[in-house]
Enzyme design. Structure first.
Site, PDB file in Angstrom:
ATOM      1  N   LYS A  53      -1.092  -8.135  -1.977  1.00 45.76           N
ATOM      2  CA  LYS A  53      -2.664  -7.599  -2.045  1.00 45.76           C
ATOM      3  C   LYS A  53      -2.276  -6.177  -2.206  1.00 45.76           C
ATOM      4  O   LYS A  53      -1.632  -5.605  -1.521  1.00 45.76           O
ATOM      5  CB  LYS A  53      -3.003  -7.871  -0.473  1.00 45.76           C
ATOM      6  CG  LYS A  53      -4.261  -7.468  -0.156  1.00 45.76           C
ATOM      7  CD  LYS A  53      -4.309  -7.828   1.260  1.00 45.76           C
ATOM      8  CE  LYS A  53      -5.830  -7.730   2.139  1.00 45.76           C
ATOM      9  NZ  LYS A  53      -6.397  -6.671   1.849  1.00 45.76           N
ATOM     10  N   TYR A  75       0.829  -1.219  -0.069  1.00 43.25           N
ATOM     11  CA  TYR A  75       0.017  -0.077  -0.014  1.00 43.25           C
ATOM     12  C   TYR A  75       0.882   1.245   0.064  1.00 43.25           C
ATOM     13  O   TYR A  75       1.230   1.945   1.197  1.00 43.25           O
ATOM     14  CB  TYR A  75      -0.721  -0.102   1.259  1.00 43.25           C
ATOM     15  CG  TYR A  75      -1.808  -1.015   1.418  1.00 43.25           C
ATOM     16  CD1 TYR A  75      -2.496  -1.753   0.146  1.00 43.25           C
ATOM     17  CD2 TYR A  75      -2.635  -1.351   2.417  1.00 43.25           C
ATOM     18  CE1 TYR A  75      -3.368  -2.679   0.400  1.00 43.25           C
ATOM     19  CE2 TYR A  75      -3.805  -2.111   2.854  1.00 43.25           C
ATOM     20  CZ  TYR A  75      -4.280  -2.910   1.417  1.00 43.25           C
ATOM     21  OH  TYR A  75      -5.113  -3.809   1.437  1.00 43.25           O
TER      22      TYR A  75
END
Ligand code: FBP
Length: 281
Positions: free
Chosen positions: A205, A151
């Site tokens: 992810k 992220y």
């Protein structure tokens, strides 16, 4: 150990597809995430969804993993132990999520994989890259897969004068596609995914980039590391399901989502639809 790594990976991505239920938000966002559906504060409720819904993994921090160890084992749902974490109470614009637990803790809790959030772009990125690199090293020695929550985040992402060429490209992408947040632009997401590959993650992810075409680039940049799409705040069914379809069509192996499932009053409705898209049944 390579064999064990493969076997554990197969638990989470059994038929080449993964449907992971994320439940680390109680730490990352706090109990406000449970207000819409108060039942969701209980791990028993979450495990029930995971079991009935055919999820291939559940993400927990160590506290719940330890307290509900027997229940998790009996459910048969592979545990993904999140090794770092931070609360949202400290609001520094450059986030740092320190390592709190180890690969050894994960193994003793019976985990099938370990997870770690990396905020590349934060002024603390060096520390997180280092910690995740060390976790991957240990995880691979022990034959357990490492999953990166990639992220990119921090003040630099919003600095219009930043000297980063990637940020310049990302700003242009955002100008063209105004609905995207800067950390959803293809350049930023692909960079995060690529860092996951370069560090040695087995699965990354990442956020969806708004279209199959742009997400293809993310998947290609991460390859051979596998990619799952993260969820985000709860949105309308159709929009959410279309994001999942877009990510899978781009080559992602599946999803790792939480709020879009368990914040709904009837989580099984959306769960069954997700299962149908990912596994075709
Ligand atoms: P959601 O599907 O609920 O967004 O969960 C995915 C996740 O990555 C969680 O594992 C994590 O707690 C959360 O998102 C982090 O959210 P944020 O982007 O607000 O930091």
């Amino acid at each position: 150990m390579k064999e064990e790594l493969g076997e554990r990976m197969k638990r989470i991505v059994p038929t080449g597809k993964a449907m992971i239920l994320a439940y680390d938000q109680g730490f990352e966002h706090g109990p406000r995430d449970f207000l819409g559906n108060p039942e969701s504060r209980k791990l028993e409720y979450i495990l029930d969804i995971a079991k009935k819904g055919g999820f291939t993994g559940i993400v927990l921090h160590a506290g719940l993993a330890e307290k509900y160890q027997a229940g998790i084992r009996d459910s048969g749902i592979p545990l993904i132990l999140k090794l770092n974490g931070k609360s949202e109470l400290y609001t520094e614009e450059d986030p740092f999520s320190p390592q709190l637990y180890s690969v050894a803790d994960a193994l003793s809790l019976g985990a099938s994989a370990v997870g770690y959030t990396v905020y590349s772009g934060s002024k603390h990125e060096d520390q997180m890259h280092k910690e995740f690199a060390q976790i991957i090293r240990e995880a691979h020695q022990e034959g357990i897969p490492a999953i990166g929550w990639m992220y990119p985040r921090g003040k630099s992402l919003f600095d219009r004068k930043s000297s980063s060429k990637t940020f310049k490209i990302a700003q242009e992408e955002k100008e063209k596609e105004k609905s995207l947040a800067i950390d959803e632009t293809p350049s930023i997401v692909a960079y995060g995914a690529r860092i996951g590959l370069e560090l040695g993650a087995d699965l990354v992810k990442v956020k969806y980039t708004g279209s199959t075409d742009s997400f293809k680039w993310v998947v290609e940049c991460a390859s051979p590391t596998k990619v799952v799409m993260s969820g985000g705040e709860m949105i309308e069914d159709e929009e959410f399901l279309s994001k999942i379809k877009g990510a899978l069509n781009a080559g992602a192996v599946g999803i790792a989502v939480g709020r879009n499932v368990w914040q709904r009053p009837e989580p099984m409705d959306i769960t069954n639809k997700i299962h149908q898209i990912i596994f075709g049944s």
